[in-house]
Design a protein around this motif. Sequence first.
Motif, PDB file in Angstrom:
ATOM      1  N   GLU A 167      34.928  52.038  38.663  1.00 40.56           N
ATOM      2  CA  GLU A 167      34.603  51.404  37.374  1.00 40.56           C
ATOM      3  C   GLU A 167      33.736  52.317  36.541  1.00 40.56           C
ATOM      4  O   GLU A 167      33.932  52.441  35.326  1.00 40.56           O
ATOM      5  CB  GLU A 167      33.896  50.071  37.657  1.00 40.56           C
ATOM      6  CG  GLU A 167      33.636  49.263  36.398  1.00 40.56           C
ATOM      7  CD  GLU A 167      32.932  47.943  36.730  1.00 40.56           C
ATOM      8  OE1 GLU A 167      32.064  47.539  35.942  1.00 40.56           O
ATOM      9  OE2 GLU A 167      33.279  47.310  37.765  1.00 40.56           O
TER      10      GLU A 167
ATOM     11  N   LYS B 282      33.226  47.572  47.886  1.00 43.43           N
ATOM     12  CA  LYS B 282      32.553  47.263  46.626  1.00 43.43           C
ATOM     13  C   LYS B 282      31.986  48.523  45.996  1.00 43.43           C
ATOM     14  O   LYS B 282      32.054  48.717  44.775  1.00 43.43           O
ATOM     15  CB  LYS B 282      31.449  46.230  46.848  1.00 43.43           C
ATOM     16  CG  LYS B 282      31.972  44.833  47.069  1.00 43.43           C
ATOM     17  CD  LYS B 282      30.858  43.841  47.206  1.00 43.43           C
ATOM     18  CE  LYS B 282      31.434  42.449  47.490  1.00 43.43           C
ATOM     19  NZ  LYS B 282      30.391  41.460  47.659  1.00 43.43           N
TER      20      LYS B 282
ATOM     21  N   ASN C 182      32.920  50.043  42.409  1.00 40.52           N
ATOM     22  CA  ASN C 182      31.896  50.363  41.391  1.00 40.52           C
ATOM     23  C   ASN C 182      32.011  51.795  40.923  1.00 40.52           C
ATOM     24  O   ASN C 182      31.854  52.094  39.733  1.00 40.52           O
ATOM     25  CB  ASN C 182      30.511  50.071  41.925  1.00 40.52           C
ATOM     26  CG  ASN C 182      30.216  48.594  42.075  1.00 40.52           C
ATOM     27  OD1 ASN C 182      30.870  47.779  41.438  1.00 40.52           O
ATOM     28  ND2 ASN C 182      29.264  48.245  42.909  1.00 40.52           N
TER      29      ASN C 182
END
Length: 178
Positions: free
Chosen positions: A174, A167, A171
């Motif tokens: 992103e 995750k 992130n």
Amino acid sequence: MEKIEVNIIELLEFLEELIETAPKVPITGKSVIDKKEFLEVIDQIINHLPDQIRKAQWVMNEKDRILGDAQKQYESTKSEIMEMMKQNVENHDIVKEAKVRANEIIALAQRDAKAIRIGSREYSTEILAQLDREIEEKRNNLISDMQKAFEYTAKEIDEKLSETGTKIKENISELRGM
């Protein structure tokens, strides 16, 4: 004796069940147990053991009593022989017979004492060996259960850390894409 052993075994199995079903503390893999309940079961085990120990003690006391009785009989017979010798020196057959009888009594007492001593050792050894086997088995089971619980917890932590790492990487990607 069989009933006492069964009770002790059942109580040890109950302790094992308490440990196995106790809630686990995350990460450490340790178990939380009800101390009061655990100590009550240990007290019950201790209350059953003295019966077996008292039986072994009785055997030892009986051996001592028999040896004491034999020693008293020996001393009594010896005193009687001395008195007879003083009164009937010329009649030595009676003295010989008394000595033979005294030796027979001593031999019987020694044989009985040896049989009781051997029996008490065998009984004590048997009880202690059985208890040792049971404790060893319970210890091995407990260690195995603890290892399984630790491996399961470590696997869960590893999976959660891997998910979190994934995750975080997503992130970061992103944020770079913005």
